[in-house]
Design a protein around this motif. Structure first.
Motif, PDB file in Angstrom:
ATOM      1  N   VAL A   1       0.833  -1.203   0.000  1.00  0.00           N
ATOM      2  CA  VAL A   1       0.000   0.000   0.000  1.00  0.00           C
ATOM      3  C   VAL A   1       0.868   1.253   0.000  1.00  0.00           C
ATOM      4  CG1 VAL A   1      -1.591   1.344   1.416  1.00  0.00           C
ATOM      5  CG2 VAL A   1      -2.040  -1.061   1.017  1.00  0.00           C
ATOM      6  N   GLN A   2       1.945   1.219   0.753  1.00  0.00           N
ATOM      7  CA  GLN A   2       2.834   2.378   0.776  1.00  0.00           C
ATOM      8  C   GLN A   2       3.527   2.579  -0.570  1.00  0.00           C
ATOM      9  OE1 GLN A   2       5.114   1.260   4.339  1.00  0.00           O
ATOM     10  NE2 GLN A   2       4.185   2.976   5.425  1.00  0.00           N
ATOM     11  N   GLU A   3       3.803   1.490  -1.278  1.00  0.00           N
ATOM     12  CA  GLU A   3       4.475   1.592  -2.573  1.00  0.00           C
ATOM     13  C   GLU A   3       3.537   2.060  -3.682  1.00  0.00           C
ATOM     14  OE1 GLU A   3       6.232  -2.165  -3.524  1.00  0.00           O
ATOM     15  OE2 GLU A   3       7.807  -2.010  -1.990  1.00  0.00           O
ATOM     16  N   THR A   4       2.300   1.564  -3.685  1.00  0.00           N
ATOM     17  CA  THR A   4       1.406   1.811  -4.820  1.00  0.00           C
ATOM     18  C   THR A   4       0.235   2.734  -4.516  1.00  0.00           C
ATOM     19  OG1 THR A   4      -0.082  -0.057  -4.384  1.00  0.00           O
ATOM     20  CG2 THR A   4       1.944  -0.509  -5.628  1.00  0.00           C
ATOM     21  N   GLY A   5      -0.165   2.825  -3.232  1.00  0.00           N
ATOM     22  CA  GLY A   5      -1.293   3.675  -2.866  1.00  0.00           C
ATOM     23  C   GLY A   5      -2.649   3.095  -3.231  1.00  0.00           C
ATOM     24  N   GLU A   6      -2.701   1.769  -3.488  1.00  0.00           N
ATOM     25  CA  GLU A   6      -3.957   1.156  -3.913  1.00  0.00           C
ATOM     26  C   GLU A   6      -4.223  -0.140  -3.149  1.00  0.00           C
ATOM     27  OE1 GLU A   6      -4.027   2.649  -8.576  1.00  0.00           O
ATOM     28  OE2 GLU A   6      -3.473   0.569  -8.122  1.00  0.00           O
ATOM     29  N   LEU A   7      -5.507  -0.446  -2.936  1.00  0.00           N
ATOM     30  CA  LEU A   7      -5.901  -1.690  -2.284  1.00  0.00           C
ATOM     31  C   LEU A   7      -7.367  -1.974  -2.572  1.00  0.00           C
ATOM     32  CD1 LEU A   7      -6.480  -1.067   1.541  1.00  0.00           C
ATOM     33  CD2 LEU A   7      -5.903   0.771  -0.031  1.00  0.00           C
ATOM     34  N   VAL A   8      -7.724  -3.249  -2.484  1.00  0.00           N
ATOM     35  CA  VAL A   8      -9.125  -3.655  -2.544  1.00  0.00           C
ATOM     36  C   VAL A   8      -9.466  -4.295  -1.214  1.00  0.00           C
ATOM     37  CG1 VAL A   8     -10.887  -5.035  -3.706  1.00  0.00           C
ATOM     38  CG2 VAL A   8      -8.988  -4.093  -5.027  1.00  0.00           C
ATOM     39  N   ILE A   9     -10.594  -3.866  -0.629  1.00  0.00           N
ATOM     40  CA  ILE A   9     -11.049  -4.440   0.636  1.00  0.00           C
ATOM     41  C   ILE A   9     -12.317  -5.247   0.363  1.00  0.00           C
ATOM     42  CG2 ILE A   9     -11.930  -3.967   2.954  1.00  0.00           C
ATOM     43  CD1 ILE A   9     -10.174  -1.467   2.976  1.00  0.00           C
ATOM     44  N   GLN A  10     -12.207  -6.559   0.542  1.00  0.00           N
ATOM     45  CA  GLN A  10     -13.329  -7.469   0.366  1.00  0.00           C
ATOM     46  C   GLN A  10     -13.928  -7.805   1.726  1.00  0.00           C
ATOM     47  OE1 GLN A  10     -10.994  -8.153  -3.388  1.00  0.00           O
ATOM     48  NE2 GLN A  10     -10.287  -8.219  -1.289  1.00  0.00           N
ATOM     49  N   LEU A  11     -15.237  -8.022   1.762  1.00  0.00           N
ATOM     50  CA  LEU A  11     -15.879  -8.561   2.944  1.00  0.00           C
ATOM     51  C   LEU A  11     -15.955 -10.074   2.787  1.00  0.00           C
ATOM     52  CD1 LEU A  11     -18.721  -5.946   3.476  1.00  0.00           C
ATOM     53  CD2 LEU A  11     -16.394  -5.954   4.375  1.00  0.00           C
ATOM     54  N   VAL A  12     -15.975 -10.798   3.901  1.00  0.00           N
ATOM     55  CA  VAL A  12     -15.864 -12.258   3.862  1.00  0.00           C
ATOM     56  C   VAL A  12     -17.201 -12.904   4.196  1.00  0.00           C
ATOM     57  CG1 VAL A  12     -14.647 -14.269   4.765  1.00  0.00           C
ATOM     58  CG2 VAL A  12     -13.437 -12.083   4.547  1.00  0.00           C
ATOM     59  N   SER A  13     -17.774 -13.582   3.226  1.00  0.00           N
ATOM     60  CA  SER A  13     -18.992 -14.350   3.464  1.00  0.00           C
ATOM     61  C   SER A  13     -18.616 -15.749   3.939  1.00  0.00           C
ATOM     62  CB  SER A  13     -19.835 -14.428   2.186  1.00  0.00           C
ATOM     63  OG  SER A  13     -19.126 -15.138   1.190  1.00  0.00           O
ATOM     64  N   PHE A  14     -19.615 -16.452   4.475  1.00  0.00           N
ATOM     65  CA  PHE A  14     -19.344 -17.796   4.992  1.00  0.00           C
ATOM     66  C   PHE A  14     -18.826 -18.719   3.888  1.00  0.00           C
ATOM     67  CE2 PHE A  14     -20.694 -22.115   6.223  1.00  0.00           C
ATOM     68  CZ  PHE A  14     -19.976 -22.228   7.406  1.00  0.00           C
ATOM     69  N   ALA A  15     -19.288 -18.525   2.676  1.00  0.00           N
ATOM     70  CA  ALA A  15     -18.839 -19.369   1.561  1.00  0.00           C
ATOM     71  C   ALA A  15     -17.348 -19.188   1.276  1.00  0.00           C
ATOM     72  CB  ALA A  15     -19.655 -19.049   0.311  1.00  0.00           C
ATOM     73  N   GLN A  16     -16.779 -18.060   1.713  1.00  0.00           N
ATOM     74  CA  GLN A  16     -15.370 -17.760   1.430  1.00  0.00           C
ATOM     75  C   GLN A  16     -14.460 -17.988   2.630  1.00  0.00           C
ATOM     76  OE1 GLN A  16     -15.757 -17.636  -2.052  1.00  0.00           O
ATOM     77  NE2 GLN A  16     -13.969 -16.359  -1.791  1.00  0.00           N
ATOM     78  N   VAL A  17     -15.000 -18.483   3.730  1.00  0.00           N
ATOM     79  CA  VAL A  17     -14.235 -18.489   4.976  1.00  0.00           C
ATOM     80  C   VAL A  17     -13.005 -19.392   4.909  1.00  0.00           C
ATOM     81  CG1 VAL A  17     -15.523 -20.328   6.175  1.00  0.00           C
ATOM     82  CG2 VAL A  17     -14.508 -18.440   7.484  1.00  0.00           C
ATOM     83  N   GLU A  18     -13.088 -20.521   4.231  1.00  0.00           N
ATOM     84  CA  GLU A  18     -11.926 -21.411   4.143  1.00  0.00           C
ATOM     85  C   GLU A  18     -10.815 -20.771   3.311  1.00  0.00           C
ATOM     86  OE1 GLU A  18     -11.325 -24.041   5.811  1.00  0.00           O
ATOM     87  OE2 GLU A  18     -13.294 -24.328   6.719  1.00  0.00           O
ATOM     88  N   ALA A  19     -11.184 -20.141   2.217  1.00  0.00           N
ATOM     89  CA  ALA A  19     -10.190 -19.457   1.386  1.00  0.00           C
ATOM     90  C   ALA A  19      -9.564 -18.297   2.147  1.00  0.00           C
ATOM     91  CB  ALA A  19     -10.837 -18.963   0.097  1.00  0.00           C
ATOM     92  N   MET A  20     -10.387 -17.552   2.892  1.00  0.00           N
ATOM     93  CA  MET A  20      -9.858 -16.450   3.704  1.00  0.00           C
ATOM     94  C   MET A  20      -8.850 -16.962   4.710  1.00  0.00           C
ATOM     95  SD  MET A  20     -10.140 -15.134   7.026  1.00  0.00           S
ATOM     96  CE  MET A  20     -11.670 -15.826   7.634  1.00  0.00           C
ATOM     97  N   ASN A  21      -9.194 -18.052   5.386  1.00  0.00           N
ATOM     98  CA  ASN A  21      -8.316 -18.610   6.404  1.00  0.00           C
ATOM     99  C   ASN A  21      -7.002 -19.089   5.784  1.00  0.00           C
ATOM    100  OD1 ASN A  21      -7.892 -19.349   9.211  1.00  0.00           O
ATOM    101  ND2 ASN A  21      -8.064 -21.466   8.526  1.00  0.00           N
ATOM    102  N   ALA A  22      -7.092 -19.698   4.613  1.00  0.00           N
ATOM    103  CA  ALA A  22      -5.873 -20.160   3.932  1.00  0.00           C
ATOM    104  C   ALA A  22      -4.955 -18.994   3.596  1.00  0.00           C
ATOM    105  CB  ALA A  22      -6.251 -20.929   2.662  1.00  0.00           C
ATOM    106  N   SER A  23      -5.532 -17.859   3.238  1.00  0.00           N
ATOM    107  CA  SER A  23      -4.720 -16.694   2.859  1.00  0.00           C
ATOM    108  C   SER A  23      -4.060 -16.024   4.052  1.00  0.00           C
ATOM    109  CB  SER A  23      -5.573 -15.672   2.102  1.00  0.00           C
ATOM    110  OG  SER A  23      -6.466 -14.998   2.971  1.00  0.00           O
ATOM    111  N   ALA A  24      -4.416 -16.452   5.265  1.00  0.00           N
ATOM    112  CA  ALA A  24      -3.807 -15.881   6.469  1.00  0.00           C
ATOM    113  C   ALA A  24      -2.431 -16.469   6.766  1.00  0.00           C
ATOM    114  CB  ALA A  24      -4.727 -16.087   7.674  1.00  0.00           C
TER     115      ALA A  24
END
Length: 202
Positions: free
Chosen positions: A75-98
């Motif tokens: 973020v400091q390098e590019t000044g850009e980001l996307v913020i997604q909200l996490v639905s239950f259907a995405q919870v396993e993928a979210m956890n894996a990305s942690a």
């Protein structure tokens, strides 16, 4: 019971705060390094802080060794980001990305998470996310200033993506269809399926 936070170790303070200030929404943040390498990571110290201009705030802690996480560096390098909200259907993928991956390794690729290009910025977004906000960095504030252990990212929302499937007949968000997850203490999470209504007094 009373808790004197001036005498608590940082880890104990975190545990008490993280297990009581709940449920917390999760910001699933995608960024890109200057060389174009994508990154995706979840953060539960996250909130809306302004509607004019529309602004979200994400708290990104430093690593145990004091180094900066890829999300903040990008973020400091590019000044850009996307913020997604996490639905239950995405919870396993979210956890894996942690998982803590070496710098330069994309969680999108490592975890098999499909992405789509954004429209206003160069950062990809999670293809299956029901809600995604394309954002421009407004500012970064180290905290506490004298000896920072985290950085507050203030992100101005430029464009939102909302799946039609989570809208009701009036075109507004249906919380039950959205089915977001929230962070509780420890390894516990909640879902936004238990709902009631209150009319605010005039």
């Amino acid at each position: 019971m009373q808790l004197d936070f001036s005498h608590l170790a940082p880890l104990d303070a975190y545990r008490w705060l993280a297990s009581t200030v709940t449920p917390r929404p999760i910001a699933w943040v995608s960024t890109c390094a200057a060389d174009g390498t994508s990154n995706l990571a979840p953060f539960s110290f996250f909130q809306v802080i302004s509607d004019e201009p529309p602004t979200l705030m994400v708290n990104v802690g430093t690593r145990d060794d004091g180094s900066l996480k890829d999300t903040l560096r990008n973020v400091q390098e590019t000044g850009e980001l996307v913020i997604q909200l996490v639905s239950f259907a995405q919870v396993e993928a979210m956890n894996a990305s942690a998982a803590q991956l070496p710098h330069g390794i994309s969680e999108f690729e490592q975890c098999g998470i499909a992405s789509l290009p954004s429209e206003r910025i160069a950062v990809p977004r999670v293809a299956a996310a029901a809600v995604a906000f394309e954002c421009r960095l407004a500012e970064v504030q180290p905290y506490p200033r004298q000896a920072p252990n985290c950085h507050l990212i203030f992100a101005e929302v430029l464009l939102g993506h909302v799946e039609d499937a989570v809208l009701d007949e009036r075109g507004r968000i249906d919380p039950l269809r959205l089915d977001l997850v929230g962070r509780l203490g420890g390894s516990n999470y909640s879902r936004t399926l238990d709902m009631f209504q209150l009319v605010r007094p005039s």
